[in-house]
Design a protein around this motif. Structure first.
Motif, PDB file in Angstrom:
ATOM      1  N   UNK A 258     -21.839  24.874 -44.603  1.00  0.00           N
ATOM      2  CA  UNK A 258     -19.958  24.334 -43.976  1.00  0.00           C
ATOM      3  C   UNK A 258     -19.487  24.008 -44.291  1.00  0.00           C
ATOM      4  N   UNK A 259     -19.575  23.013 -45.856  1.00  0.00           N
ATOM      5  CA  UNK A 259     -17.896  22.867 -46.766  1.00  0.00           C
ATOM      6  C   UNK A 259     -17.650  24.139 -47.336  1.00  0.00           C
ATOM      7  N   UNK A 260     -18.587  25.094 -47.690  1.00  0.00           N
ATOM      8  CA  UNK A 260     -18.145  25.666 -48.325  1.00  0.00           C
ATOM      9  C   UNK A 260     -16.725  27.344 -47.877  1.00  0.00           C
ATOM     10  N   UNK A 261     -17.040  27.213 -46.068  1.00  0.00           N
ATOM     11  CA  UNK A 261     -15.869  27.707 -45.061  1.00  0.00           C
ATOM     12  C   UNK A 261     -16.920  29.078 -44.226  1.00  0.00           C
ATOM     13  N   UNK A 262     -18.420  28.309 -44.320  1.00  0.00           N
ATOM     14  CA  UNK A 262     -18.967  29.358 -43.595  1.00  0.00           C
ATOM     15  C   UNK A 262     -19.196  29.242 -42.427  1.00  0.00           C
ATOM     16  N   UNK A 263     -18.505  30.428 -41.892  1.00  0.00           N
ATOM     17  CA  UNK A 263     -19.064  30.052 -40.005  1.00  0.00           C
ATOM     18  C   UNK A 263     -20.380  29.632 -39.286  1.00  0.00           C
ATOM     19  N   UNK A 296     -12.412  26.920 -58.730  1.00  0.00           N
ATOM     20  CA  UNK A 296     -13.164  27.364 -57.628  1.00  0.00           C
ATOM     21  C   UNK A 296     -13.583  25.750 -57.086  1.00  0.00           C
ATOM     22  N   UNK A 297     -14.250  25.278 -58.062  1.00  0.00           N
ATOM     23  CA  UNK A 297     -14.735  23.612 -57.145  1.00  0.00           C
ATOM     24  C   UNK A 297     -13.219  23.372 -56.742  1.00  0.00           C
ATOM     25  N   UNK A 298     -12.247  22.952 -57.396  1.00  0.00           N
ATOM     26  CA  UNK A 298     -11.440  22.628 -56.870  1.00  0.00           C
ATOM     27  C   UNK A 298     -10.744  22.807 -55.713  1.00  0.00           C
ATOM     28  N   UNK A 299     -10.942  24.307 -55.028  1.00  0.00           N
ATOM     29  CA  UNK A 299     -10.649  24.549 -53.989  1.00  0.00           C
ATOM     30  C   UNK A 299     -11.866  23.872 -53.117  1.00  0.00           C
ATOM     31  N   UNK A 300     -12.735  24.419 -53.285  1.00  0.00           N
ATOM     32  CA  UNK A 300     -13.778  23.450 -52.196  1.00  0.00           C
ATOM     33  C   UNK A 300     -13.464  22.161 -52.515  1.00  0.00           C
ATOM     34  N   UNK A 302     -11.665  20.362 -52.632  1.00  0.00           N
ATOM     35  CA  UNK A 302     -10.076  19.368 -51.965  1.00  0.00           C
ATOM     36  C   UNK A 302      -9.687  19.565 -50.634  1.00  0.00           C
ATOM     37  N   UNK A 303     -10.446  21.053 -50.000  1.00  0.00           N
ATOM     38  CA  UNK A 303     -10.355  21.313 -48.726  1.00  0.00           C
ATOM     39  C   UNK A 303     -11.370  20.582 -47.657  1.00  0.00           C
ATOM     40  N   UNK A 304     -12.766  20.230 -48.832  1.00  0.00           N
ATOM     41  CA  UNK A 304     -13.793  18.937 -48.075  1.00  0.00           C
ATOM     42  C   UNK A 304     -13.463  17.991 -47.803  1.00  0.00           C
ATOM     43  N   UNK A 305     -12.277  17.900 -48.252  1.00  0.00           N
ATOM     44  CA  UNK A 305     -12.378  15.970 -47.646  1.00  0.00           C
ATOM     45  C   UNK A 305     -11.221  15.973 -46.763  1.00  0.00           C
ATOM     46  N   UNK A 312      -8.838  24.461 -45.218  1.00  0.00           N
ATOM     47  CA  UNK A 312      -8.434  25.559 -45.401  1.00  0.00           C
ATOM     48  C   UNK A 312      -9.917  25.978 -46.018  1.00  0.00           C
ATOM     49  N   UNK A 313     -11.156  26.997 -45.439  1.00  0.00           N
ATOM     50  CA  UNK A 313     -11.930  27.326 -45.284  1.00  0.00           C
ATOM     51  C   UNK A 313     -12.402  28.903 -46.358  1.00  0.00           C
TER      52      UNK A 313
END
Length: 631
Positions: A258-263, A296-300, A302-305, A312-313
């Motif tokens: 879910x944090x990765x942005x999968x629906x 990659x880690x920064x993107x995920x 940053x948005x999961x927080x 941004x999923x």
């Protein structure tokens, strides 16, 4: 004892076979030479035979036949095939081939009319040369014309198409950046035909990705499932999953997906059933995670927080972005017969789609933040990102670094400016004749705004009094006389309706007003220097009269009142209006007036310049004489 097992000759010892074929190739009888070379092409696939034949210097004999080029096409085809089979064993280095031999093979490729089998094997020989050493790459690059090589992608023979593509890709893969540019732009300029060939090469190469694009994820495929879980593991440092219970591990995986942005976080593979982009989306995400793990880690993370609505999923964005890139690059579309729109960046990058994705997914995150987007704005953000990519690629960047710099410079505010400019162009409001008409209309509309400002001053406005100690509740009213010659003002009660001009006891003749001051230049702002907020300073204005020590000081209740009064007072003093409200109103009025004037010209293109005035007639004797009536 080793024997030759060729079906074209009787079982004999390999050494004897090699000797016989060596002699047969040198026979004066062309039929014997042809049969010997045909058998050689067959048996040369055997490494033991190849060693025996090469030990007799047989390969040099084949080289000489090619260099002399006196043989019939069928014999030459067998010679080249046999030579290629012998060299494939790696017994003899490609470095030993002569420059004359390379020139001759290149001439077979460059020839416009030649036996197809000769061209096929010649293309394969040159490909092996290019991949074997940098020195041979330089020689082949000089001998083979790019125009001819690209034209072979258009022939109906699929074998020649495949071999030509293989050689061209070998040239591009072996070349450095500078050499790639030389290969692509070998001519002084890229003509229409060359541009078409480059476009075809780009289309054919990118279309190799079509099968992945149209293939949905198979949830039963172990390799694909491992890649999917690899994305999750690369993004989050999790405790050892082996020590967790099945339910705990399942819950943890769902949370992280879910944090990765999968629906569908319980079954993320369902997000990749959409084809296109199919497995290409999984490929691009995996490439980003492995090639740029920090980004990659920064993107995920940053948005999961962030809050859920502002997140941004990553997965959803990646799938949509991959689809957008496929559409922009026309992956899956057959090349057009007249197309010529190629991307120079394609020839400077081996994994164009993957590398473009890595740049654009970070661009997407940047644009998301610039737009302060929420989940509801997802489609709007993707439209902006598509526009950023399309506009940047249209500028024909020649390297990924140049693309990255340009696309990041094209931020959201720049996109809005470009859209506004293009909208004006579409409405033809920037056409020279329209601009000329706007300039003619401007004085009339400015006069209209001046009259509105004076009328507003005649209506009058309530102002609050500001003292040195505190804001007072007392109000005062100021208005302009109907003849625009006197400013009337005086104190009023808060609940009093708009006072009449006669009830305002104090007045200042407009002729006595010397100057209009605003902001920190006002006397009542100087008296309380440092004590006023920026908001108050932005609303303060004064008029000085008689001598500069006398002033009438104002604090407008809103920015609109400030603009109306400063514009109106400027008109009274014979000065130009300068407020932002005036500029906005003028543009609105000009736009409305232009649209009304051009209403009858809708869908009629307006030329940039007036049509030429025709020359006067050679004479003006074209009037009809009615003096002689017909009888």
């Amino acid at each position: 004892m080793a024997v030759c097992v060729c079906t074209l000759c009787r079982p004999i010892t390999i050494g004897r076979c090699a000797e016989d074929l060596y002699k047969g190739i040198q026979s004066s009888d062309s039929d014997v030479r042809c049969d010997s070379l045909k058998q050689l092409a067959c048996v040369s696939t055997d490494v033991t035979f190849a060693q025996e034949f090469i030990s007799r210097n047989g390969h040099s004999l084949l080289v000489k036949i090619v260099e002399d080029a006196h043989e019939a096409p069928l014999i030459m085809a067998h010679t080249l095939t046999g030579f290629m089979e012998l060299m494939d064993h790696g017994i003899v280095s490609w470095e030993n081939v002569s420059a004359v031999f390379i020139k001759k093979i290149a001439s077979f490729v460059n020839a416009t009319v030649l036996d197809a089998s000769i061209q096929q094997v010649s293309l394969a020989i040159l490909e092996s040369m290019v991949l074997s050493s940098s020195s041979l790459f330089q020689q082949v690059k000089q001998e083979v014309t790019l125009e001819r090589l690209l034209s072979q992608l258009q022939v109906t023979d699929q074998q020649i198409q495949t071999k030509a593509m293989a050689l061209l890709m070998a040239l591009l893969q072996t070349a450095g950046h500078a050499d790639r540019q030389n290969i692509i732009h070998s001519s002084a300029s890229v003509g229409d035909e060359m541009a078409h060939y480059l476009y075809v090469l780009q289309s054919v190469t990118l279309n190799h990705l079509e099968s992945r694009m149209r293939m949905p994820l198979d949830s039963y495929n172990q390799d694909q499932r491992e890649i999917l879980h690899g994305l999750r593991q690369a993004a989050f440092e999790t405790e050892s999953e082996n020590s967790l219970s099945h339910e705990r591990r399942r819950s943890l995986c769902a949370k992280e997906f879910k944090k990765l942005g999968f629906s569908n976080n319980s079954n993320p593979g369902q997000d990749l059933l959409r084809a296109p982009p199919g497995l290409l989306a999984l490929d691009t995400m995996a490439h980003f995670a492995s090639r740029y793990p920090d980004a990659y880690s920064r993107f995920v993370l940053e948005n999961s927080s962030r809050e859920d609505k502002h997140e941004c999923p990553f997965a959803r964005s990646s799938i949509q972005l991959t689809l957008i890139l496929c559409e922009i690059l026309s992956i899956g579309e057959p090349p057009s017969e007249t197309g010529s729109d190629y991307h120079p960046i394609f020839f400077a990058q081996d994994q164009l789609l993957d590398e473009l994705f890595c740049i654009c997914i970070q661009l997407l995150n940047k644009t998301w933040k610039e737009m302060r987007a929420t989940q509801e704005d997802f489609d709007k953000v993707m439209q902006v990102v598509r526009e950023q990519i399309t506009r940047t690629l249209s500028s024909k960047p020649t390297s990924l670094e140049l693309f990255k710099n340009k696309v990041n410079a094209l931020n959201y505010s720049e996109i809005l400016k470009l859209r506004q400019t293009e909208r004006l162009h579409q409405e033809e409001t920037l056409a020279p004749p329209v601009l000329e008409l706007k300039e003619r209309l401007r004085p009339e509309l400015l006069e209209l705004i001046r009259q509105q400002r004076l009328n507003r001053l005649c209506q009058g406005t309530l102002f609050r009094k500001i003292s040195s100690r505190r804001r007072q509740d007392k109000l005062w009213h100021c208005r302009l006389s109907p003849n625009h010659k006197v400013l009337h003002f005086g104190d009023v009660e808060e609940e009093t309706e708009t006072p009449t001009i006669e009830s305002l006891q104090e007045k200042i003749p407009v002729a006595d007003i010397k100057a209009l001051l605003t902001g920190k230049d006002c006397p009542h702002m100087k008296e309380h220097k440092g004590k006023q907020t920026k908001e108050v300073l932005a609303l303060a204005f004064s008029v000085t009269y008689d001598v500069e020590e006398y002033s009438l000081n104002f604090i407008a209740s809103s920015r609109t009142d400030f603009c109306l009064w400063t514009d109106g007072l400027s008109v009274l003093l014979g000065r130009d209006m300068s407020s932002e409200c005036m500029r906005s109103e003028l543009e609105t009025l000009l736009s409305m007036e232009i649209k009304l004037r051009l209403l009858d010209l809708e869908n009629v293109p307006i030329p940039d310049s007036a049509p030429p005035v025709p020359k006067p007639p050679s004479n003006f004797n074209f009037c009809y004489d009615f003096s002689q009536a017909e009888q």
